[in-house]
Write a protein that holds these residues in place. Sequence first.
Motif, PDB file in Angstrom:
ATOM      1  N   GLU A  48     -14.848   6.354  -3.129  1.00  0.00           N
ATOM      2  CA  GLU A  48     -16.218   6.201  -3.223  1.00  0.00           C
ATOM      3  C   GLU A  48     -16.398   5.170  -4.299  1.00  0.00           C
ATOM      4  O   GLU A  48     -16.455   5.570  -5.547  1.00  0.00           O
ATOM      5  N   VAL A  49     -16.179   3.936  -4.112  1.00  0.00           N
ATOM      6  CA  VAL A  49     -16.289   2.722  -5.319  1.00  0.00           C
ATOM      7  C   VAL A  49     -17.614   2.725  -5.825  1.00  0.00           C
ATOM      8  O   VAL A  49     -17.713   1.958  -6.825  1.00  0.00           O
ATOM      9  N   THR A  50     -18.648   3.061  -5.412  1.00  0.00           N
ATOM     10  CA  THR A  50     -19.942   2.755  -5.750  1.00  0.00           C
ATOM     11  C   THR A  50     -21.109   4.118  -5.087  1.00  0.00           C
ATOM     12  O   THR A  50     -20.664   4.477  -3.749  1.00  0.00           O
ATOM     13  N   ASN A  51     -21.788   4.390  -5.743  1.00  0.00           N
ATOM     14  CA  ASN A  51     -22.899   5.002  -5.101  1.00  0.00           C
ATOM     15  C   ASN A  51     -24.023   4.307  -4.638  1.00  0.00           C
ATOM     16  O   ASN A  51     -24.968   4.686  -3.908  1.00  0.00           O
ATOM     17  N   ASP A  70     -21.781   5.603 -14.693  1.00  0.00           N
ATOM     18  CA  ASP A  70     -20.485   5.885 -15.327  1.00  0.00           C
ATOM     19  C   ASP A  70     -19.458   5.273 -14.155  1.00  0.00           C
ATOM     20  O   ASP A  70     -18.108   5.615 -14.149  1.00  0.00           O
ATOM     21  N   GLU A  71     -19.852   4.310 -13.154  1.00  0.00           N
ATOM     22  CA  GLU A  71     -19.031   3.794 -12.378  1.00  0.00           C
ATOM     23  C   GLU A  71     -17.857   3.079 -12.980  1.00  0.00           C
ATOM     24  O   GLU A  71     -18.337   2.365 -14.012  1.00  0.00           O
ATOM     25  N   LEU A  72     -16.871   2.868 -12.253  1.00  0.00           N
ATOM     26  CA  LEU A  72     -15.668   2.159 -13.028  1.00  0.00           C
ATOM     27  C   LEU A  72     -15.937   0.784 -12.843  1.00  0.00           C
ATOM     28  O   LEU A  72     -16.622   0.016 -12.338  1.00  0.00           O
ATOM     29  N   THR A  73     -15.445  -0.101 -14.070  1.00  0.00           N
ATOM     30  CA  THR A  73     -15.587  -1.358 -14.184  1.00  0.00           C
ATOM     31  C   THR A  73     -14.550  -1.772 -13.136  1.00  0.00           C
ATOM     32  O   THR A  73     -13.739  -1.098 -12.736  1.00  0.00           O
ATOM     33  N   THR A  74     -14.576  -3.498 -13.064  1.00  0.00           N
ATOM     34  CA  THR A  74     -13.611  -3.981 -12.271  1.00  0.00           C
ATOM     35  C   THR A  74     -12.394  -3.724 -12.901  1.00  0.00           C
ATOM     36  O   THR A  74     -11.248  -3.514 -12.168  1.00  0.00           O
ATOM     37  N   GLU A  75     -12.080  -4.061 -14.085  1.00  0.00           N
ATOM     38  CA  GLU A  75     -10.585  -3.823 -14.603  1.00  0.00           C
ATOM     39  C   GLU A  75     -10.127  -2.395 -14.613  1.00  0.00           C
ATOM     40  O   GLU A  75      -9.072  -2.085 -14.251  1.00  0.00           O
ATOM     41  N   VAL A 101     -22.057  -3.821  -1.431  1.00  0.00           N
ATOM     42  CA  VAL A 101     -22.783  -4.257  -2.615  1.00  0.00           C
ATOM     43  C   VAL A 101     -22.191  -4.097  -3.928  1.00  0.00           C
ATOM     44  O   VAL A 101     -22.716  -4.700  -4.857  1.00  0.00           O
ATOM     45  N   ARG A 102     -20.833  -3.518  -3.826  1.00  0.00           N
ATOM     46  CA  ARG A 102     -20.409  -3.687  -5.255  1.00  0.00           C
ATOM     47  C   ARG A 102     -19.786  -5.327  -5.314  1.00  0.00           C
ATOM     48  O   ARG A 102     -18.935  -5.702  -4.294  1.00  0.00           O
ATOM     49  N   PRO A 103     -20.241  -5.882  -6.061  1.00  0.00           N
ATOM     50  CA  PRO A 103     -19.899  -7.404  -6.277  1.00  0.00           C
ATOM     51  C   PRO A 103     -18.158  -7.801  -6.338  1.00  0.00           C
ATOM     52  O   PRO A 103     -18.049  -8.784  -5.738  1.00  0.00           O
ATOM     53  N   ASP A 104     -17.446  -6.788  -6.833  1.00  0.00           N
ATOM     54  CA  ASP A 104     -16.130  -7.221  -6.998  1.00  0.00           C
ATOM     55  C   ASP A 104     -15.426  -6.675  -5.705  1.00  0.00           C
ATOM     56  O   ASP A 104     -13.973  -6.245  -5.747  1.00  0.00           O
ATOM     57  N   ILE A 105     -15.941  -6.279  -4.612  1.00  0.00           N
ATOM     58  CA  ILE A 105     -15.377  -5.541  -3.722  1.00  0.00           C
ATOM     59  C   ILE A 105     -14.113  -6.198  -2.967  1.00  0.00           C
ATOM     60  O   ILE A 105     -13.179  -5.876  -2.512  1.00  0.00           O
ATOM     61  N   LEU A 106     -14.454  -7.671  -2.707  1.00  0.00           N
ATOM     62  CA  LEU A 106     -13.006  -8.362  -2.248  1.00  0.00           C
ATOM     63  C   LEU A 106     -12.090  -8.380  -3.297  1.00  0.00           C
ATOM     64  O   LEU A 106     -10.757  -8.312  -2.595  1.00  0.00           O
ATOM     65  N   LYS A 107     -12.093  -8.329  -4.463  1.00  0.00           N
ATOM     66  CA  LYS A 107     -11.189  -8.513  -5.343  1.00  0.00           C
ATOM     67  C   LYS A 107     -10.297  -7.016  -5.158  1.00  0.00           C
ATOM     68  O   LYS A 107      -9.196  -6.953  -5.748  1.00  0.00           O
ATOM     69  N   LEU A 108     -11.086  -6.143  -5.310  1.00  0.00           N
ATOM     70  CA  LEU A 108     -10.568  -4.804  -5.109  1.00  0.00           C
ATOM     71  C   LEU A 108      -9.631  -4.560  -3.811  1.00  0.00           C
ATOM     72  O   LEU A 108      -8.695  -3.903  -3.817  1.00  0.00           O
ATOM     73  N   ALA A 109     -10.340  -4.869  -2.811  1.00  0.00           N
ATOM     74  CA  ALA A 109      -9.522  -5.090  -1.483  1.00  0.00           C
ATOM     75  C   ALA A 109      -8.214  -5.637  -1.601  1.00  0.00           C
ATOM     76  O   ALA A 109      -7.318  -5.465  -1.179  1.00  0.00           O
TER      77      ALA A 109
END
Length: 142
Positions: A48-51, A70-75, A101-109
């Motif tokens: 669950e990368v974001t609520n 307290d969601e994780l930062t991109t880093e 909706v998480r702005p960095d989702i493509l980077k994480l994927a």
Amino acid sequence: MDDLSKEKDKRTIRRPMSLSPQDVYDFTFAKYRQEVDRLRGPVLLAWEVTNACDMHCRHCGLDSGLPLEDELTTEEALRILDELGNIGLKHLLLVGGEPLVRPDILKLAARGARYFTVGINTNGYRLGREMAERLREAGVSQ
């Protein structure tokens, strides 16, 4: 009856196997253990990368809406993806809230796809042709 006919009759006669339920269980469990023993590390992680979520569905049991404080930062998330790759994870499913909706989702994927197959569970609201193509390019396969 000639010899050829007798031989053919012998081949077509099926004798019932006498396997007990325990025999079937032992065989099945042995195959299962063989597969489990072959695996190294975890097989599947649903993360669950974001609520955060852009919908407010009554049927949603997650009580999603706003991102948690307290969601994780991109880093931090990238570091965890590297660690998951190092321990041998086989498949990652990105979920939320709404992961898109998480702005960095493509980077994480993309980081996850270096190590394992990546899937995404989305409500589809933001999933147009362009986003689908970008997800595919980032390595999302499911």
